[in-house]
Design an enzyme around this catalytic site. Structure first.
Site, PDB file in Angstrom:
ATOM      1  CD1 TRP A  54     -60.243  74.551  94.781  1.00 52.69           C
ATOM      2  CD2 TRP A  54     -59.585  72.407  94.864  1.00 52.69           C
ATOM      3  NE1 TRP A  54     -59.089  74.443  94.047  1.00 52.69           N
ATOM      4  CE2 TRP A  54     -58.660  73.147  94.084  1.00 52.69           C
ATOM      5  CE3 TRP A  54     -59.370  71.055  95.058  1.00 52.69           C
ATOM      6  CZ2 TRP A  54     -57.550  72.544  93.486  1.00 52.69           C
ATOM      7  CZ3 TRP A  54     -58.263  70.455  94.455  1.00 52.69           C
ATOM      8  CH2 TRP A  54     -57.367  71.189  93.675  1.00 52.69           C
ATOM      9  CG  ASP A  72     -57.187  73.565 105.800  1.00 48.95           C
ATOM     10  OD1 ASP A  72     -57.021  73.610 104.574  1.00 48.95           O
ATOM     11  OD2 ASP A  72     -56.364  74.058 106.617  1.00 48.95           O
ATOM     12  CG  ASP A  88     -52.003  66.873 110.679  1.00 47.79           C
ATOM     13  OD1 ASP A  88     -51.966  66.482 109.505  1.00 47.79           O
ATOM     14  OD2 ASP A  88     -50.991  67.138 111.341  1.00 47.79           O
ATOM     15  CG  ASP A 110     -55.295  73.346  96.049  1.00 47.60           C
ATOM     16  OD1 ASP A 110     -54.339  73.141  95.279  1.00 47.60           O
ATOM     17  OD2 ASP A 110     -55.811  74.463  96.210  1.00 47.60           O
ATOM     18  CE  LYS A 150     -51.103  72.876  95.980  1.00 49.53           C
ATOM     19  NZ  LYS A 150     -51.700  74.190  96.235  1.00 49.53           N
TER      20      LYS A 150
HETATM   21  C1  LIG Z   1     -53.719  76.169  98.895  1.00 48.28           C
HETATM   22  S1  LIG Z   1     -54.659  75.923 100.350  1.00 48.28           S
HETATM   23  C2  LIG Z   1     -56.114  75.157  99.756  1.00 48.28           C
HETATM   24  C3  LIG Z   1     -57.041  76.093  98.985  1.00 48.28           C
HETATM   25  C4  LIG Z   1     -58.396  75.472  98.686  1.00 48.28           C
HETATM   26  N1  LIG Z   1     -58.285  74.440  97.649  1.00 48.28           N
HETATM   27  C5  LIG Z   1     -59.397  76.483  98.221  1.00 48.28           C
HETATM   28  O1  LIG Z   1     -59.680  76.508  97.021  1.00 48.28           O
HETATM   29  O2  LIG Z   1     -59.909  77.251  99.039  1.00 48.28           O
HETATM   30  C6  LIG Z   1     -53.806  74.605 101.129  1.00 48.28           C
HETATM   31  C7  LIG Z   1     -54.353  74.227 102.477  1.00 48.28           C
HETATM   32  O3  LIG Z   1     -53.709  73.035 102.959  1.00 48.28           O
HETATM   33  C8  LIG Z   1     -53.828  73.056 104.368  1.00 48.28           C
HETATM   34  N2  LIG Z   1     -52.969  72.049 104.992  1.00 48.28           N
HETATM   35  C9  LIG Z   1     -51.612  71.953 104.948  1.00 48.28           C
HETATM   36  N3  LIG Z   1     -51.177  70.887 105.645  1.00 48.28           N
HETATM   37  C10 LIG Z   1     -52.284  70.275 106.149  1.00 48.28           C
HETATM   38  C11 LIG Z   1     -52.489  69.108 106.949  1.00 48.28           C
HETATM   39  N4  LIG Z   1     -51.461  68.371 107.370  1.00 48.28           N
HETATM   40  N5  LIG Z   1     -53.756  68.760 107.276  1.00 48.28           N
HETATM   41  C12 LIG Z   1     -54.806  69.528 106.857  1.00 48.28           C
HETATM   42  N6  LIG Z   1     -54.670  70.636 106.089  1.00 48.28           N
HETATM   43  C13 LIG Z   1     -53.428  71.022 105.746  1.00 48.28           C
HETATM   44  C14 LIG Z   1     -53.463  74.482 104.727  1.00 48.28           C
HETATM   45  O4  LIG Z   1     -53.924  74.817 106.019  1.00 48.28           O
HETATM   46  C15 LIG Z   1     -54.144  75.274 103.597  1.00 48.28           C
HETATM   47  O5  LIG Z   1     -55.377  75.791 104.003  1.00 48.28           O
END
Ligand SMILES: C[S@@+](CC[C@H](N)C(=O)[O-])C[C@H]1O[C@@H](n2cnc3c(N)ncnc32)[C@H](O)[C@@H]1O
Length: 192
Positions: A54, A72, A88, A110, A150
């Site tokens: 993205w 992330d 986070d 996402d 999302k």
């Molecule tokens: C489906 S992936 C995103 C893919 C991204 N949109 C792409 O196109 O490359 C979801 C991401 O959310 C992150 N995530 C989940 N909980 C999180 C949090 N509390 N803080 C930061 N990132 C988080 C995960 O580490 C993961 O990399």
């Protein structure tokens, strides 16, 4: 045993061929085509941005005058011209980081929680993440700014949507063809 055909595998191959880090880029592309989200010069904050497809797409669209920042829990391999932060997004101190702009045109999320395997727990974690996204949007979106997040549909989805409708002038939902699990994964757009 013959390999099962899944049409979405084509998207992974397409992403690879086009130089994107993940097939999820086509979800953002669909959302962008539907809502006309990303314009040249914009400041975009991408929450849950790893591995970075993205970010790649947003950078192309905002052009040299725009700014794209990705956050992330995981390290994001550097992308030229993009600021990435390992953090986070639920940490209340996130917006105090000097690398996070104070006035943002577009927030993208996402985010996907790490899954427990228990459907209701995972769905609730998705809602919790999106409550944190909404807070960030409340604090950092410019007037007229837009946030797209999302959400996994489940028992708490309708309540979450209802609560958004009480606070935001515009609340729209969309499902995208590029989702592997189209019935469960929904994107919500909010704006004031
Ligand atoms: C489906 S992936 C995103 C893919 C991204 N949109 C792409 O196109 O490359 C979801 C991401 O959310 C992150 N995530 C989940 N909980 C999180 C949090 N509390 N803080 C930061 N990132 C988080 C995960 O580490 C993961 O990399």
């Amino acid at each position: 045993m013959p390999k099962r055909y899944t049409p979405n595998d084509e998207l992974s191959q397409k992403a690879k061929a086009e130089g994107y880090r993940a097939r999820s880029v086509y979800k953002l592309k669909e959302l962008d085509e539907k809502f006309n989200l990303i314009k040249p010069g914009m400041t975009v904050l991408d929450l849950g941005a790893a591995p970075g497809s993205w970010l790649q797409y947003a950078k192309e669209k905002v052009g040299p005058k725009g700014k794209v920042i990705g956050v992330d829990l995981q390290e994001i391999e550097p992308i030229e011209g993009i600021e990435t932060i390992k953090a986070d997004i639920t940490e209340p101190t996130l917006l105090t980081l000097p690398t996070i702009p104070k006035s943002i045109d577009l927030i993208l999320s996402d985010l996907a929680p790490s899954t427990s395997g228990v459907k209701d727990v995972d769905q609730w974690r998705s809602i919790e993440l999106n409550q944190a996204v909404e807070k960030i949007a409340e604090q950092a979106l410019k007037p007229g700014g837009v946030c797209v997040m999302k959400v996994f549909r489940g028992a708490d989805f309708d309540d979450f949507l209802r609560s958004l409708k009480t606070k935001w002038e515009t609340v729209k939902t969309a499902q995208v063809k590029a989702s592997r699990d189209r019935s469960r994964e929904i994107y919500i757009l909010i704006a004031n």
